[in-house]
Design a protein around this motif. Structure first.
Motif, PDB file in Angstrom:
ATOM      1  N   ARG A  63       0.888  -1.273   0.174  1.00  6.90           N
ATOM      2  CA  ARG A  63       0.192   0.110   0.054  1.00  6.90           C
ATOM      3  C   ARG A  63       1.055   1.667   0.737  1.00  6.90           C
ATOM      4  O   ARG A  63       0.552   2.470  -0.712  1.00  6.90           O
ATOM      5  CB  ARG A  63      -0.871   0.149   1.094  1.00  6.90           C
ATOM      6  N   ARG A  67       1.090   4.113  -2.745  1.00  3.60           N
ATOM      7  CA  ARG A  67       0.549   5.297  -2.441  1.00  3.60           C
ATOM      8  C   ARG A  67       1.146   6.774  -3.310  1.00  3.60           C
ATOM      9  O   ARG A  67       1.121   7.272  -3.556  1.00  3.60           O
ATOM     10  CB  ARG A  67       0.914   5.951  -0.950  1.00  3.60           C
ATOM     11  N   LEU A  70       1.533   6.513  -7.210  1.00  2.00           N
ATOM     12  CA  LEU A  70       0.303   7.577  -7.503  1.00  2.00           C
ATOM     13  C   LEU A  70      -0.037   8.830  -6.754  1.00  2.00           C
ATOM     14  O   LEU A  70      -0.414   9.844  -7.793  1.00  2.00           O
ATOM     15  CB  LEU A  70      -0.689   6.959  -6.678  1.00  2.00           C
ATOM     16  N   ILE A 318      -7.107  12.053  -8.481  1.00  7.74           N
ATOM     17  CA  ILE A 318      -6.963  10.134  -7.627  1.00  7.74           C
ATOM     18  C   ILE A 318      -6.748   9.953  -6.146  1.00  7.74           C
ATOM     19  O   ILE A 318      -6.999   9.034  -5.853  1.00  7.74           O
ATOM     20  CB  ILE A 318      -4.965  10.528  -8.287  1.00  7.74           C
ATOM     21  N   LYS A 319      -6.234  11.621  -5.588  1.00  9.99           N
ATOM     22  CA  LYS A 319      -6.793  11.501  -3.913  1.00  9.99           C
ATOM     23  C   LYS A 319      -8.226  11.166  -3.880  1.00  9.99           C
ATOM     24  O   LYS A 319      -8.021  10.113  -2.173  1.00  9.99           O
ATOM     25  CB  LYS A 319      -5.792  12.369  -3.896  1.00  9.99           C
ATOM     26  N   GLN A 321     -10.335   9.344  -5.257  1.00  7.14           N
ATOM     27  CA  GLN A 321     -10.528   7.826  -5.598  1.00  7.14           C
ATOM     28  C   GLN A 321     -10.157   6.795  -5.250  1.00  7.14           C
ATOM     29  O   GLN A 321     -10.983   6.404  -4.599  1.00  7.14           O
ATOM     30  CB  GLN A 321     -10.504   7.620  -7.618  1.00  7.14           C
ATOM     31  N   ARG A 322      -8.606   7.497  -4.450  1.00  7.69           N
ATOM     32  CA  ARG A 322      -8.668   6.950  -3.850  1.00  7.69           C
ATOM     33  C   ARG A 322      -8.802   6.910  -2.169  1.00  7.69           C
ATOM     34  O   ARG A 322      -9.102   5.620  -1.816  1.00  7.69           O
ATOM     35  CB  ARG A 322      -6.449   7.438  -3.326  1.00  7.69           C
ATOM     36  N   ARG A 323      -9.664   7.826  -2.045  1.00  8.92           N
ATOM     37  CA  ARG A 323     -10.437   8.571  -0.541  1.00  8.92           C
ATOM     38  C   ARG A 323     -10.926   7.100  -0.648  1.00  8.92           C
ATOM     39  O   ARG A 323     -11.644   6.508   0.528  1.00  8.92           O
ATOM     40  CB  ARG A 323     -10.111   9.613  -0.180  1.00  8.92           C
ATOM     41  N   ARG A 325     -12.265   5.074  -2.604  1.00  3.67           N
ATOM     42  CA  ARG A 325     -12.104   3.585  -2.030  1.00  3.67           C
ATOM     43  C   ARG A 325     -11.723   2.685  -0.782  1.00  3.67           C
ATOM     44  O   ARG A 325     -12.143   1.689  -0.501  1.00  3.67           O
ATOM     45  CB  ARG A 325     -11.002   2.915  -3.369  1.00  3.67           C
TER      46      ARG A 325
END
Length: 333
Positions: A63, A67, A70, A318-319, A321-323, A325
């Motif tokens: 992970r 991070r 990305l 991108i941030k 979408q990551r949060r 998810r």
């Protein structure tokens, strides 16, 4: 980790110094120390993050790598793509595919040190230094933290890394000593030590460190022309001054100047500014021989605009979408 706006303020000051240095603004001949500040700050932040993970549920290496990728790779790939398109017109003598591969694989540091790679996107050497740290540190830090005296091991590693840089400089030359990961990891290690020790820095010591860095920046010698063994001491001095400033800012998150809105915003854009500014500097200053004020006047707005585009239209989505998810994963448990 709790967000600290003052550390973004340090990023802002560092990137401005680096841009001024590359544009050859008078009085900023030692502005290359801005990168030493970045290295110390990276060591401090990443070690703080990983140490906190280690103390809680352990470091999730996959992970962490995701991070970092990305956060850093999209903007870099945009630069590389733009360079490949424009190089035949603007930099026709470049071996553009070689440069693109070196930048994309984070190997530009050793390419410059030993192979004299094309200059146009050679500034990605510092990204290579930090990326190797990102790859190795999640693997090594748990072993260090399990040791009986982790700080002693890190101090020893810092001393060995610094001594190695001086040895390489005296044996092979300044390029090998200045650009390679193995010779520039000392600042990162010093930042890591500060992250674990969390030294208390008084305002007086902080101001002294600021003066020391200002003197180093104002020194006239430019490392792109020549750096000798004595100049390598400037890197060490800059690292110690930087670790004082970073440690002070870490304990004073609401510093009036460093945490001001303009400084914080510039700090958030600092990665993009660094990525985009240098090719234009090479074009205007080195290819067309423009004076520093023309180069600076064109480079600053261009780099800020491109950095803002990347930050708001690439990094921010991108941030989000990551949060989103991560939130869905937590909600499903």
């Amino acid at each position: 980790m709790q967000y600290n706006p003052a550390l973004d303020g340090i990023r802002a000051l560092s990137i401005l110094v680096v841009v001024f240095f590359h544009c050859e603004v008078p009085g900023v001949g030692g502005g290359f120390v801005g990168l030493d500040i970045f290295f110390v700050l990276s060591g401090f932040l990443i070690t703080s993050l990983l140490a906190a993970e280690y103390r809680n549920d352990g470091i999730e290496i996959g992970r962490f790598y995701a991070r970092r990728a990305l956060r850093l790779y999209p903007t870099l790939l945009l630069l590389v793509a733009a360079y490949l398109v424009l190089a035949p017109l603007l930099w026709p003598t470049d071996d553009r595919w070689l440069s693109a591969v070196l930048a994309s694989t984070y190997t530009m540091d050793y390419a410059i040190a030993f192979w004299h790679a094309p200059l146009t996107i050679a500034h990605t050497w510092s990204l290579g230094v930090e990326e190797k740290f990102y790859l190795l540190w999640p693997l090594l830090l748990p072993l260090i933290l399990k040791a009986r005296r982790p700080i002693a091991w890190l101090v020893a590693a810092f001393l060995v890394a610094s001594a190695w840089r001086y040895f390489v400089n005296g044996t092979w030359g300044w390029a090998q000593a200045y650009f390679s990961f193995d010779t520039r990891m000392s600042g990162i290690l010093l930042g890591a030590i500060a992250a674990l020790v969390r030294p208390t820095i008084s305002r007086r010591v902080f101001m002294i460190a600021c003066v020391v860095l200002a003197v180093l920046i104002a020194l006239p010698t430019v490392p792109s022309h020549r750096v000798d063994e004595a100049d390598m001491w400037r890197i060490t001095v800059a690292e110690f001054a930087a670790v004082v400033i970073v440690s002070y800012a870490a304990a004073h998150a609401q510093s009036r100047f460093l945490s001001s809105r303009p400084m914080v915003y510039i700090g958030k854009l600092s990665y993009g500014i660094y990525i985009w500014h240098f090719p234009l500097v090479v074009l205007l200053n080195r290819a067309y021989g423009q004076p520093w004020w023309v180069t600076l006047s064109a480079t600053l707005p261009f780099a800020f605009a491109m950095a803002a585009i990347c930050y708001h239209w690439v990094d921010a989505p991108i941030k989000r979408q990551r949060r989103a998810r991560l939130g869905s994963l937590v909600g499903s448990q």
